[in-house]
Design a protein around this motif. Structure first.
Motif, PDB file in Angstrom:
ATOM      1  N   UNK A  41      83.357  68.378  -6.681  1.00 57.44           N
ATOM      2  CA  UNK A  41      83.922  69.421  -5.831  1.00 57.44           C
ATOM      3  C   UNK A  41      84.427  70.627  -6.628  1.00 57.44           C
ATOM      4  N   UNK A  42      84.104  71.809  -6.107  1.00 56.42           N
ATOM      5  CA  UNK A  42      84.729  73.060  -6.517  1.00 56.42           C
ATOM      6  C   UNK A  42      85.573  73.497  -5.334  1.00 56.42           C
ATOM      7  N   UNK A  43      86.880  73.611  -5.559  1.00 57.21           N
ATOM      8  CA  UNK A  43      87.812  73.989  -4.498  1.00 57.21           C
ATOM      9  C   UNK A  43      88.384  75.361  -4.853  1.00 57.21           C
ATOM     10  N   UNK A  44      88.344  76.267  -3.875  1.00 58.45           N
ATOM     11  CA  UNK A  44      88.802  77.636  -4.099  1.00 58.45           C
ATOM     12  C   UNK A  44      89.786  78.027  -3.005  1.00 58.45           C
ATOM     13  N   UNK A  45      90.910  78.585  -3.420  1.00 58.68           N
ATOM     14  CA  UNK A  45      91.878  79.162  -2.496  1.00 58.68           C
ATOM     15  C   UNK A  45      91.663  80.669  -2.553  1.00 58.68           C
ATOM     16  N   UNK A  46      91.085  81.233  -1.477  1.00 58.69           N
ATOM     17  CA  UNK A  46      90.712  82.647  -1.461  1.00 58.69           C
ATOM     18  C   UNK A  46      91.269  83.328  -0.215  1.00 58.69           C
ATOM     19  N   UNK A  47      91.385  84.637  -0.292  1.00 60.78           N
ATOM     20  CA  UNK A  47      91.860  85.426   0.842  1.00 60.78           C
ATOM     21  C   UNK A  47      90.787  85.573   1.918  1.00 60.78           C
ATOM     22  N   UNK A  48      89.500  85.503   1.515  1.00 65.52           N
ATOM     23  CA  UNK A  48      88.395  85.670   2.459  1.00 65.52           C
ATOM     24  C   UNK A  48      87.222  84.789   2.025  1.00 65.52           C
ATOM     25  N   UNK A  49      86.256  84.648   2.894  1.00 60.79           N
ATOM     26  CA  UNK A  49      85.093  83.802   2.607  1.00 60.79           C
ATOM     27  C   UNK A  49      84.206  84.482   1.565  1.00 60.79           C
ATOM     28  N   UNK A  50      84.022  83.828   0.426  1.00 62.24           N
ATOM     29  CA  UNK A  50      83.235  84.388  -0.674  1.00 62.24           C
ATOM     30  C   UNK A  50      81.961  83.591  -0.925  1.00 62.24           C
ATOM     31  N   UNK A  51      81.574  82.765   0.032  1.00 57.23           N
ATOM     32  CA  UNK A  51      80.462  81.842  -0.160  1.00 57.23           C
ATOM     33  C   UNK A  51      79.172  82.547  -0.578  1.00 57.23           C
ATOM     34  N   UNK A  52      78.781  83.598   0.106  1.00 52.19           N
ATOM     35  CA  UNK A  52      77.520  84.277  -0.188  1.00 52.19           C
ATOM     36  C   UNK A  52      77.513  84.854  -1.601  1.00 52.19           C
ATOM     37  N   UNK A  53      78.575  85.539  -1.961  1.00 47.19           N
ATOM     38  CA  UNK A  53      78.679  86.137  -3.296  1.00 47.19           C
ATOM     39  C   UNK A  53      78.705  85.050  -4.367  1.00 47.19           C
ATOM     40  N   UNK A  54      79.461  84.001  -4.106  1.00 48.56           N
ATOM     41  CA  UNK A  54      79.592  82.902  -5.062  1.00 48.56           C
ATOM     42  C   UNK A  54      78.249  82.215  -5.297  1.00 48.56           C
ATOM     43  N   UNK A  55      77.528  81.903  -4.220  1.00 46.85           N
ATOM     44  CA  UNK A  55      76.224  81.246  -4.352  1.00 46.85           C
ATOM     45  C   UNK A  55      75.267  82.092  -5.182  1.00 46.85           C
ATOM     46  N   UNK A  56      75.209  83.371  -4.879  1.00 51.77           N
ATOM     47  CA  UNK A  56      74.303  84.271  -5.594  1.00 51.77           C
ATOM     48  C   UNK A  56      74.651  84.326  -7.082  1.00 51.77           C
ATOM     49  N   UNK A  57      75.918  84.467  -7.387  1.00 53.01           N
ATOM     50  CA  UNK A  57      76.352  84.559  -8.786  1.00 53.01           C
ATOM     51  C   UNK A  57      76.100  83.245  -9.537  1.00 53.01           C
ATOM     52  N   UNK A  58      76.433  82.116  -8.935  1.00 54.15           N
ATOM     53  CA  UNK A  58      76.291  80.839  -9.632  1.00 54.15           C
ATOM     54  C   UNK A  58      74.830  80.411  -9.770  1.00 54.15           C
ATOM     55  N   UNK A  59      73.997  80.791  -8.813  1.00 57.17           N
ATOM     56  CA  UNK A  59      72.569  80.472  -8.921  1.00 57.17           C
ATOM     57  C   UNK A  59      71.946  81.096 -10.164  1.00 57.17           C
ATOM     58  N   UNK A  60      72.453  82.236 -10.594  1.00 55.07           N
ATOM     59  CA  UNK A  60      71.964  82.880 -11.810  1.00 55.07           C
ATOM     60  C   UNK A  60      72.206  82.012 -13.041  1.00 55.07           C
ATOM     61  N   UNK A  61      73.196  81.143 -12.973  1.00 54.64           N
ATOM     62  CA  UNK A  61      73.535  80.261 -14.095  1.00 54.64           C
ATOM     63  C   UNK A  61      73.000  78.837 -13.880  1.00 54.64           C
ATOM     64  N   UNK A  62      72.182  78.646 -12.855  1.00 51.08           N
ATOM     65  CA  UNK A  62      71.624  77.326 -12.576  1.00 51.08           C
ATOM     66  C   UNK A  62      72.590  76.389 -11.884  1.00 51.08           C
ATOM     67  N   UNK A  63      73.653  76.942 -11.319  1.00 49.65           N
ATOM     68  CA  UNK A  63      74.655  76.133 -10.623  1.00 49.65           C
ATOM     69  C   UNK A  63      74.353  76.172  -9.132  1.00 49.65           C
ATOM     70  N   UNK A  64      74.268  75.007  -8.540  1.00 52.09           N
ATOM     71  CA  UNK A  64      74.033  74.899  -7.109  1.00 52.09           C
ATOM     72  C   UNK A  64      75.328  74.499  -6.424  1.00 52.09           C
ATOM     73  N   UNK A  65      75.612  75.173  -5.314  1.00 47.46           N
ATOM     74  CA  UNK A  65      76.784  74.808  -4.509  1.00 47.46           C
ATOM     75  C   UNK A  65      76.366  74.695  -3.055  1.00 47.46           C
ATOM     76  N   UNK A  66      77.082  73.853  -2.368  1.00 52.61           N
ATOM     77  CA  UNK A  66      76.871  73.665  -0.932  1.00 52.61           C
ATOM     78  C   UNK A  66      78.239  73.574  -0.289  1.00 52.61           C
TER      79      UNK A  66
END
Length: 70
Positions: A41-66
């Motif tokens: 698990x990656x747990x994030x406490x954020x002010x707003x939903x960052x899922x789209x930005x996070x997925x795009x950024x982490x995919x560049x490093x070969x990291x998959x999130x769901x």
């Protein structure tokens, strides 16, 4: 808002390598890994939903999130 993601990060060393990138990307958030959980698990406490930005950024490093439901 607490966001919870299943990841393919399966070791503390991989999480540690990713830390500077996440610190930069999530500069205004609090985050942590729970590698004891079977979903790594990656747990994030954020002010707003960052899922789209996070997925795009982490995919560049070969990291998959769901995003997991609450």
């Amino acid at each position: 808002m607490i966001l919870v993601y299943k990841t393919n990060i399966d070791s503390k060393s991989k999480a540690k390598q990713l830390q500077p990138k996440l610190d930069k990307l999530l500069f205004d958030c609090t985050w942590n890994f729970d590698l004891e959980d079977c979903d790594n698990i990656l747990r994030i406490d954020a002010e707003h939903d960052i899922t789209t930005v996070l997925k795009k950024a982490l995919n560049q490093f070969g990291i998959e999130i769901q995003e997991l439901p609450d």
